[in-house]
Design a protein around this motif. Structure first.
Motif, PDB file in Angstrom:
ATOM      1  N   VAL A 237       0.852  -1.179   0.000  1.00  0.00           N
ATOM      2  CA  VAL A 237       0.000   0.000   0.000  1.00  0.00           C
ATOM      3  C   VAL A 237       0.895   1.238   0.000  1.00  0.00           C
ATOM      4  CG1 VAL A 237      -0.169   0.035   2.535  1.00  0.00           C
ATOM      5  CG2 VAL A 237      -1.894   1.198   1.146  1.00  0.00           C
ATOM      6  N   VAL A 238       0.497   2.233  -0.781  1.00  0.00           N
ATOM      7  CA  VAL A 238       1.205   3.510  -0.821  1.00  0.00           C
ATOM      8  C   VAL A 238       0.475   4.477   0.102  1.00  0.00           C
ATOM      9  CG1 VAL A 238       1.914   5.452  -2.263  1.00  0.00           C
ATOM     10  CG2 VAL A 238       2.023   3.112  -3.166  1.00  0.00           C
ATOM     11  N   VAL A 239       1.198   5.105   1.005  1.00  0.00           N
ATOM     12  CA  VAL A 239       0.596   5.997   1.987  1.00  0.00           C
ATOM     13  C   VAL A 239       0.281   7.335   1.317  1.00  0.00           C
ATOM     14  CG1 VAL A 239       0.908   7.114   4.232  1.00  0.00           C
ATOM     15  CG2 VAL A 239       1.903   4.856   3.802  1.00  0.00           C
ATOM     16  N   PRO A 240      -0.972   7.798   1.370  1.00  0.00           N
ATOM     17  CA  PRO A 240      -1.377   9.026   0.670  1.00  0.00           C
ATOM     18  C   PRO A 240      -0.982  10.294   1.437  1.00  0.00           C
ATOM     19  CG  PRO A 240      -3.259   8.098   1.808  1.00  0.00           C
ATOM     20  CD  PRO A 240      -2.116   7.144   2.050  1.00  0.00           C
ATOM     21  N   LEU A 241       0.313  10.595   1.448  1.00  0.00           N
ATOM     22  CA  LEU A 241       0.797  11.714   2.254  1.00  0.00           C
ATOM     23  C   LEU A 241       0.205  13.049   1.820  1.00  0.00           C
ATOM     24  CD1 LEU A 241       4.556  10.692   2.538  1.00  0.00           C
ATOM     25  CD2 LEU A 241       2.770  10.447   4.263  1.00  0.00           C
ATOM     26  N   GLU A 242      -0.162  13.191   0.534  1.00  0.00           N
ATOM     27  CA  GLU A 242      -0.720  14.461   0.069  1.00  0.00           C
ATOM     28  C   GLU A 242      -2.067  14.767   0.716  1.00  0.00           C
ATOM     29  OE1 GLU A 242      -1.885  11.179  -2.751  1.00  0.00           O
ATOM     30  OE2 GLU A 242      -0.052  11.874  -1.758  1.00  0.00           O
TER      31      GLU A 242
END
Length: 323
Positions: A237-242
């Motif tokens: 999973v890619v963490v949605p930092l934006e």
């Protein structure tokens, strides 16, 4: 008083009563074994000096053979439940006091290349052969394993499968291995933090997951994010930092859960280990990340004392002044 608090109080009282009964039963069983069964069985059993599951999936045994055993050719540890049995070589040698001793390490779980023991209680016995004669000895466990202090602790589950193995004993003192199925969990394998962003690799055990997604939760906010599965069975999973820049305060803490249709969410974390302080041992360095179209953000992935994965996001001081 409402019905729900009343039921909760009754359950707690029942649990307390059960614990007291279990403790009393254990004391009585130990006394019965020491006073009655141990003297009667001393010549017909091998007495364990040490028995423990050290790495979550390997049973380590050290025993003293009875004086009635004078010569041994081959030796094996046998795990038996009903008609099913698995055998592992053991080493028998003469100790400093002239008594025969036995050492063995039994790897459990076919996932790890060990004995494919299923859920249940497995008897542990020592099989001896000398020439054309054979003999089987129960392993007598007088003192159960005692938890130890320090930076590490006994692993409660296999790091490969999540299955749980522990040493137990019968009312007559015979040692046995008690196996339990893996508790559903999502175990983190790798956290990759760079100036470009944050991604997490993990694996799922103890349950089947259909149509999964990840949820990031903090301060009343909830962000859904897709997960992907690799060929090796790991999940990513890619963490949605934006979307995770703090709004109401300078710092926000995000918890991560794996969700799927028809099942309860599972917190991502690290629990298949033997350390007492995952927050300190599995520390991840923080970094300043610049999400697309956003101000720079201090990102600190870490683990709570319970082993849950958490992402702490903090606005840069200059960005906070403009907020």
């Amino acid at each position: 008083m409402t019905v729900r608090p009343l039921r909760l109080g009754l359950r707690r009282r029942a649990a307390t009563v059960r614990k007291k009964l279990y403790r009393r039963a254990a004391v009585l069983r130990t006394a019965l074994m020491l006073r009655f069964f141990l003297p009667l069985r001393a010549r017909r059993t091998a007495r364990l000096r040490y028995a423990a599951v050290l790495d979550g999936q390997t049973v380590n045994l050290h025993a003293e053979l009875p004086g009635s055993v004078s010569r041994v050719g081959d030796a094996e540890i046998e795990l038996r439940r009903g008609r099913e049995s698995h055998r592992t070589p053991a080493r028998v040698y003469e100790g400093a006091e002239g008594r025969l001793l036995m050492d063995a390490a039994v790897l459990l779980g076919d996932e790890a290349g060990g004995a494919p023991v299923g859920t249940g209680r497995w008897k542990i016995r020592l099989r001896l052969r000398s020439g054309g004669r054979s003999r089987t000895l129960p392993l007598l466990l007088v003192e159960p394993p005692v938890p130890y202090d320090g930076p590490t602790m006994p692993m409660a589950a296999s790091p490969v499968s999540g299955r749980r193995y522990r040493i137990g004993r019968t009312v007559t003192g015979n040692a046995r291995v008690v196996t339990s199925a893996a508790r559903p969990g999502a175990e983190i394998l790798k956290v990759d933090l760079s100036h470009a962003g944050l991604s997490v690799a993990f694996r799922v055990f103890g349950t089947e997951v259909a149509e999964p997604w990840a949820e990031f939760i903090a301060s009343g906010r909830r962000i859904q994010q897709p997960v992907t599965v690799s060929g090796d069975g790991s999940w990513h999973v890619v963490v949605p930092l934006e979307q995770m820049t703090p709004r109401r305060r300078a710092t926000e803490h995000w918890d991560v859960a794996l969700c799927s249709r028809g099942r309860r969410p599972m917190r991502l974390g690290r629990r298949l280990h033997d350390v007492r302080n995952p927050l300190r041992v599995f520390a991840v360095q923080q970094a300043v990340v610049a999400p697309p179209g956003q101000d720079p953000l201090v990102v600190h992935p870490r683990y709570t004392p319970a082993g849950n994965f958490r992402v702490t996001c903090t606005r840069m001081p200059e960005a906070e002044g403009r907020a």
